[in-house]
Scaffold this motif. Structure first.
Motif: not given
Length: 432
Positions: A374-396
């Motif tokens: 919802w944060i990424r796709t709703s359009g309700r925020f003026d912009a999205v900062i994708d902290f999840d993508r920055a620190v998650r393990d791409p293999d897990h």
């Protein structure tokens, strides 16, 4: 529940600025010469006020049976963000059970410009006044703003604030910010002008002080962060000022176009969006901690993981908390937009492997994914900062990268916080 908890550039004091207090206690940015009237107050440092838990009260003998900080000097250091040539302080009694009498307050430069030290640079102490008086009493539930004081602070520098309470506070309900990640000092007697506090008792908490403001040029603005212990800096270095908002500020200072931006960290360990936890919930404190602060033009919302993690690990409970969080984010956006503040939504980080948040059936992870979608796709925020993508393990992807967390698979280490700071697009910040 996420536990409660937390470089230095040289401070510059000009010879003309430190001679005396402002001539009139009522003088503000609107008075005086044209240059002064063009400037405005900017919140350059904050600590979210909260009720002090019993385990975070001032250590013995500074907490008694019915009163706290009696005949006590409290010395604290804080790192400001943007600088200025005039400063004022705010002290909070938001959760005090009685009036808070401040007998004397001073500011100074910490020895060597360092955070968390009990000594100050000789000759730098200046008296803080309140409506022209050296003492004041903060009513229950209120705050007090000091008179402006000519005192030049360089961006990113440390400031020492020393307060003396002759009577103490006649209550065990005390306002503080336990997750300071910065060492403070306590000693009986009035030592507000002492160059050092030998024999003082140290504690890693802030008490009573809630804000520092500077009078700055018109182009200076502030970005505020609404968050929990991941923003308060659990896993960061005590006296290191390497939480992600600190490191974001360091990035801002590297570019001429973003050097005039203050970073206001309004986070606390254990904080939630929907309900009170350690401190009032984000919806309850939004006006106090964000909308009422000076020069805030952008808001980063990075909170919600405690709501998910403390809700029951069942499909129904997690579906409910997902829907409630989304509704709450919409409320935050509406209320901030009404004050002309842009709102940026930050995605929630993985917690797979954490005890007690991770559940074997994955109901909480499903809620986190739904909220992040919802944060990424709703359009309700003026912009999205994708902290999840920055620190998650791409293999897990349901886990943090092993090199970025502090051992509990939930909180980050200083390198993890650096990655968060690096992932904030600087084009989003600054004056609109």
């Amino acid at each position: 529940m996420i536990a409660v908890c937390v470089l230095a550039l040289a401070l510059v004091v000009t010879s003309s600025a430190v001679v005396a207090l402002v001539g009139s206690p009522q003088r503000d940015a609107g008075a005086g010469d044209a240059a002064a009237s063009a400037r405005h107050w900017v919140n350059t440092w904050s600590a979210m006020p909260q009720l002090t838990e019993s385990g975070n009260m001032p250590p013995a003998p500074f907490t008694g049976d019915r009163a706290v900080l009696v005949d006590t000097t409290l010395r604290q250091t804080v790192r400001v963000t943007t600088g200025g040539d005039r400063v004022r302080l705010r002290f909070s009694n938001a959760f005090g059970g009685t009036a808070l009498p401040l007998t004397a307050v001073t500011v100074a430069l910490p020895l060597g410009g360092q955070a968390g030290v009990g000594a100050i640079e000789p000759g730098t102490t200046r008296t803080v006044t309140f409506s022209g008086r050296e003492s004041t009493s903060v009513p229950v539930g209120a705050q007090v703003v000091s008179d402006p004081l000519d005192f030049t602070l360089a961006p990113g520098s440390n400031l020492t604030v020393t307060a003396y309470l002759a009577e103490g506070q006649a209550s065990l309900a005390l306002t503080s910010h336990p997750g300071s990640r910065t060492t403070s000092y306590l000693r009986h007697g009035d030592h507000t002008r002492a160059e050092d506090l030998p024999g003082a008792t140290s504690t890693n908490h802030w008490y009573l002080l809630s804000d520092v403001e500077v009078l700055s040029r018109p182009a200076t603005t502030a970005v505020a962060v609404l968050g929990d212990s991941l923003t308060d800096g659990r896993g960061s270095t005590t006296n290191g000022n390497n939480r992600w908002p600190d490191q974001l500020f360091d990035r801002l200072q590297q570019k001429p176009g973003t050097r005039n931006i203050a970073v206001v960290n309004q986070a606390a360990g254990g904080n939630r969006v929907l309900n009170d936890g350690l401190g009032p919930g984000a919806l309850a404190r939004l006006d106090r901690d964000i909308l009422a602060h000076s020069a805030v033009e952008q808001l980063i919302v990075f909170e919600g993981i405690n709501d998910i993690g403390t809700a029951e690990a069942t499909p129904a409970a997690q579906q409910r908390v997902t829907a409630d969080l989304i509704a709450a984010y919409e409320q935050i956006v509406v209320r901030a937009h009404a004050q002309g503040i842009d709102v940026y939504g930050a995605t929630l980080l993985p917690f797979d492997g954490n005890t007690p948040y991770d559940d074997a059936a994955g109901h909480r992870e499903a809620a986190r994914q739904a909220v992040n979608t919802w944060i990424r796709t709703s359009g309700r925020f003026d912009a999205v900062i994708d902290f999840d993508r920055a620190v998650r393990d791409p293999d897990h992807p349901s886990r943090l990268l092993p090199t970025l967390h502090d051992g509990d698979w939930l909180h980050l280490n200083p390198e993890g916080y650096r990655v968060l700071a690096q992932s904030v697009p600087l084009r989003l910040l600054g004056r609109k």
